[in-house]
Design an enzyme around this catalytic site. Sequence first.
Site, PDB file in Angstrom:
ATOM      1  N   ARG A   1     -53.291  32.621 -29.138  1.00  0.00           N
ATOM      2  CA  ARG A   1     -51.953  32.422 -29.337  1.00  0.00           C
ATOM      3  C   ARG A   1     -52.132  31.651 -30.572  1.00  0.00           C
ATOM      4  NH1 ARG A   1     -48.865  30.694 -23.800  1.00  0.00           N
ATOM      5  NH2 ARG A   1     -49.172  32.649 -22.700  1.00  0.00           N
TER       6      ARG A   1
ATOM      7  N   ASP B   1     -35.625  21.301 -22.150  1.00  0.00           N
ATOM      8  CA  ASP B   1     -36.940  22.084 -22.340  1.00  0.00           C
ATOM      9  C   ASP B   1     -37.897  20.655 -23.287  1.00  0.00           C
ATOM     10  OD1 ASP B   1     -37.886  24.481 -21.817  1.00  0.00           O
ATOM     11  OD2 ASP B   1     -39.163  23.181 -23.545  1.00  0.00           O
TER      12      ASP B   1
HETATM   13  C1  LIG Z   1     -40.840  30.131 -17.725  1.00  0.00           C
HETATM   14  S1  LIG Z   1     -39.673  29.017 -18.502  1.00  0.00           S
HETATM   15  C2  LIG Z   1     -39.752  28.761 -17.045  1.00  0.00           C
HETATM   16  C3  LIG Z   1     -37.714  29.394 -17.535  1.00  0.00           C
HETATM   17  C4  LIG Z   1     -36.822  29.309 -16.552  1.00  0.00           C
HETATM   18  N1  LIG Z   1     -36.317  27.664 -15.590  1.00  0.00           N
HETATM   19  C5  LIG Z   1     -36.351  30.066 -15.626  1.00  0.00           C
HETATM   20  O1  LIG Z   1     -36.895  29.861 -14.311  1.00  0.00           O
HETATM   21  O2  LIG Z   1     -36.077  30.980 -15.846  1.00  0.00           O
HETATM   22  C6  LIG Z   1     -40.745  27.712 -18.125  1.00  0.00           C
HETATM   23  C7  LIG Z   1     -40.290  26.563 -19.077  1.00  0.00           C
HETATM   24  O3  LIG Z   1     -41.502  25.325 -19.184  1.00  0.00           O
HETATM   25  C8  LIG Z   1     -41.224  24.126 -20.111  1.00  0.00           C
HETATM   26  N2  LIG Z   1     -41.908  23.141 -20.389  1.00  0.00           N
HETATM   27  C9  LIG Z   1     -43.166  23.212 -20.034  1.00  0.00           C
HETATM   28  N3  LIG Z   1     -43.632  21.642 -19.732  1.00  0.00           N
HETATM   29  C10 LIG Z   1     -43.188  21.018 -19.905  1.00  0.00           C
HETATM   30  C11 LIG Z   1     -42.860  20.063 -20.081  1.00  0.00           C
HETATM   31  N4  LIG Z   1     -43.826  19.418 -19.537  1.00  0.00           N
HETATM   32  N5  LIG Z   1     -41.787  18.853 -19.957  1.00  0.00           N
HETATM   33  C12 LIG Z   1     -40.283  20.192 -20.075  1.00  0.00           C
HETATM   34  N6  LIG Z   1     -40.467  21.140 -19.979  1.00  0.00           N
HETATM   35  C13 LIG Z   1     -41.540  22.653 -20.268  1.00  0.00           C
HETATM   36  C14 LIG Z   1     -41.786  25.652 -21.005  1.00  0.00           C
HETATM   37  O4  LIG Z   1     -41.607  25.735 -22.468  1.00  0.00           O
HETATM   38  C15 LIG Z   1     -41.078  27.129 -20.949  1.00  0.00           C
HETATM   39  O5  LIG Z   1     -39.721  27.410 -21.773  1.00  0.00           O
END
Ligand SMILES: C[S@@+](CC[C@H](N)C(=O)[O-])C[C@H]1O[C@@H](n2cnc3c(N)ncnc32)[C@H](O)[C@@H]1O
Length: 293
Positions: A51, A163
């Site tokens: 990545r 996010d």
């Molecule tokens: C797999 S997606 C989940 C999206 C949605 N909640 C769903 O279940 O469809 C995980 C998201 O968490 C965000 N994320 C990861 N670490 C984070 C953090 N420390 N604080 C806020 N967001 C975070 C990522 O950028 C990503 O967009």
Amino acid sequence: MPQPQLKPGWAETFGVAGSLSDPHFRALAQLIEAQVGIKLPPAKRFMLEGRLQKRVRALGLSDMGQYVDALFNADQFEDELVHLIDVVTTNKTDFFREPAHFDFVRNTAIPELMKLRGGGPQRNLKLWSAAASTGMEAYTMAIVLDDMIRAGLRADFRILGTDISNPVLRMAQKAIYDIEALTPVPEHLAKRYFLRSRDSSRAECRVVPELRSRVNFQRMNLMDTTYPVDRDVDIIFCRNVLIYFDKPTQRKVVTRLCSHLRPGGYLMVGHSESMVHNVVPGLKQIRPTIFTV
Ligand SMILES: C[S@@+](CC[C@H](N)C(=O)[O-])C[C@H]1O[C@@H](n2cnc3c(N)ncnc32)[C@H](O)[C@@H]1O
């Protein structure tokens, strides 16, 4: 014909383009865990290298070693950290993902919350999508709430999406999606809440302005010690992100999230994250992935 392979250890020694030395991988893994809470075990090294290649090219650098030096350069650190976080986070999401949660919101959570606090034009329900990705979760909440209001619910609503990743937040704000993303949306709701692009060569749709105006997005790191969010939220979705955190971090994040719920409010976590009830005392589990305070 077999490709020539580097002997073990050579890539690390010479910092060959595309590979991370052991100390560099450890430095990045520690930084990522401290900043975002995401653990990168050695098995994830290949993924990280893959990545990061794009980022190395975008910066005009010739190898990963140069990238790590650039990252830890004090003048560039803050800016580059944002890109590094984008590289390691997984943004997969869908409209109506894990649909049982949206059924619960419609059939149980909102009716219970209305019983507890009453309804009316002044009643402003607050929902929060705490790892919102490209916004599909927040807009799904908005679709469900607006549909309930049309069916007689006496309330208004506002939805916050947060996010850590800037590119996904920009997409969420635009609310433009590929038509295929509508597959899980029931047809009558897709017709009501999405506009097809006028340009027929673009298979895209956009959430209607009436819903967009009720959903707001802002950048927020769940690792921060305080969250700039109201303390009377009715429903929080924090799905498919806790899984990346270790148990102590999960406990802190879930405790902080719950401190933003009004009494009787609900927290939903992803279906692979049902273990959170073991980490926060006082959290009442009412379904495997649904909690109340
Ligand atoms: C797999 S997606 C989940 C999206 C949605 N909640 C769903 O279940 O469809 C995980 C998201 O968490 C965000 N994320 C990861 N670490 C984070 C953090 N420390 N604080 C806020 N967001 C975070 C990522 O950028 C990503 O967009």
